[in-house]
Design an enzyme around this catalytic site. Structure first.
Site, short mmCIF file in Angstrom:
data_model
loop_
_atom_site.label_atom_id
_atom_site.label_comp_id
_atom_site.label_asym_id
_atom_site.label_seq_id
_atom_site.Cartn_x
_atom_site.Cartn_y
_atom_site.Cartn_z
N CYS A 177 2.27 6.38 -1.99
CA CYS A 177 2.08 5.87 -0.63
C CYS A 177 2.77 4.51 -0.50
O CYS A 177 3.55 4.30 0.42
CB CYS A 177 0.59 5.75 -0.32
N HIS A 234 -2.37 4.67 9.74
CA HIS A 234 -3.38 5.46 10.43
C HIS A 234 -4.82 5.11 10.06
O HIS A 234 -5.10 4.57 8.99
CB HIS A 234 -3.16 6.96 10.14
#
Length: 264
Positions: A146, A207
Site C-alpha cells: 500500500c 478512503h
C-alpha cells in the site's frame, strides 16, 4: 494533526462511494497530500490513542528484511496476523523488497543501504528512492504494498521524505503510516548527520471504509492536542542496529482509543 482531520472531512464531503477488494465498501477520493514539519513535533494522531509500540516494532521488522511475522508475534504485535499463512509467512512483502530486491542475475539489491550511501555521497541526487512495488513479485505477496514508494530530499542540511501510498485506509492505517515514515526519516537523518525537514504524504485511492463512518464522526468531534516528542536515545553504527529501547515518546496525551474492524 489537524491535517489528518481535514482529510477525513474532505473524504466525507467530496468522496465517492466505491466497491473494493474486501467487499466492505468505501468512500474514496483520488490524490491528496499532507505535509508535516518534523522539527515541530512528532506527527502521531492525538484524537485517538495510537499504539506506537506496534509502529516501532513493525518498522524494525521491515528494516530487518523479514517477511515472517514471528518477530512481530514475539513482541505482541498482531497487525499482520490476518494476512499471514499457517507458517506466519507473507511472501516477499516490504522487508524483502527494501533489503533484497531480486535482480535478473540472481543477486539482490539492499535498497536501504543503497539509499543511505547515496544520501551521504550525493545528497542532491534526484534518485534517492526506495520502492516496494515489485511488479514481478506482486502475485507472491499476501498483500500488495500500500505504501509503495518513497523518496528522500536534502536541502539546507535537512532531510525530507515523501511517501506515495497507492491505497490508504484513512481511519486505521494512515496514522500508523505517517508515524512510521516520520520515524524512518528521523533514523535516516541521524545516520546521515542531517537535520529534520518535512515528511510529505501523498495518497492515491484515499478512503474511509463504510464500517468506519461512526468512528470517523466520533474522532472529528475531538479537539487535537499538542504533538508529542520523539527522541532517539543513541546513534547506532548503522540503520539496522536500532532497538526498540532506542526510541522515547514523550508528551503524548491522546484522546481514548477508538475500536474499528480491519478490512481483510
Amino acid at each position: 494533526m489537524q491535517q489528518y482531520l481535514d482529510l477525513m472531512k474532505h473524504i466525507l464531503a467530496e468522496g465517492v462511494d466505491k466497491s473494493d477488494r474486501t467487499g466492505t465498501g468505501t468512500r474514496s477520493v483520488f490524490g491528496y497530500q499532507m505535509r508535516f514539519d518534523l522539527s515541530k513535533g512528532f506527527p502521531l494522531v492525538t484524537t485517538k490513542k495510537c499504539h506506537m509500540r506496534s509502529i516501532i516494532h513493525e518498522l524494525l521488522w521491515f528494516l530487518k528484511g523479514e517477511t515472517n511475522i514471528a518477530y512481530l508475534r514475539e513482541n505482541k504485535v498482531s497487525i499482520w496476523d490476518e494476512w499471514a499463512d499457517d507458517n506466519g509467512d507473507l511472501g516477499p512483502v516490504y522487508g524483502a523488497q527494501w533489503r533484497s530486491w531480486p535482480t535478473q542475475s540472481g543477486d539482490a539489491i539492499d535498497q536501504i543501504s543503497q539509499v543511505i550511501a547515496q544520501i551521504k555521497a550525493q545528497p542532491d541526487s534526484r534518485r534517492l528512492i526506495v520502492s516496494a512495488w515489485n511488479v514481478g513479485e506482486l502475485d507472491k505477496m499476501a498483500l500488495a504494498p500500500c505504501h509503495a514508494f518513497f523518496q528522500f530530499y536534502v536541502a539546507d542540511g535537512k532531510l525530507s521524505c515523501q511517501l506515495y501510498q497507492r491505497s490508504c485506509d484513512v481511519f486505521l492505517g494512515l496514522p500508523f503510516n505517517i508515524a512510521s515514515y516520520a520515524l524512518l526519516t528521523m533514523m535516516v537523518a541521524q545516520q546521515c548527520d542531517l537535520a529534520l525537514g518535512d515528511f510529505v504524504w501523498t495518497g492515491g485511492d484515499t478512503h474511509l471504509y463504510s464500517n468506519h463512518m461512526e468512528q470517523t464522526v466520533l474522532q472529528l468531534s475531538r479537539e487535537p492536542k499538542p504533538l508529542p516528542l520523539m527522541t532517539i536515545l543513541r546513534k547506532p553504527e548503522s540503520i539496522f542496529d536500532y532497538q526498540f529501547e532506542d526510541f522515547e515518546l514523550t508528551n503524548y496525551n491522546p484522546h481514548p482509543h477508538i475500536k474499528a474492524p480491519v478490512a481483510v
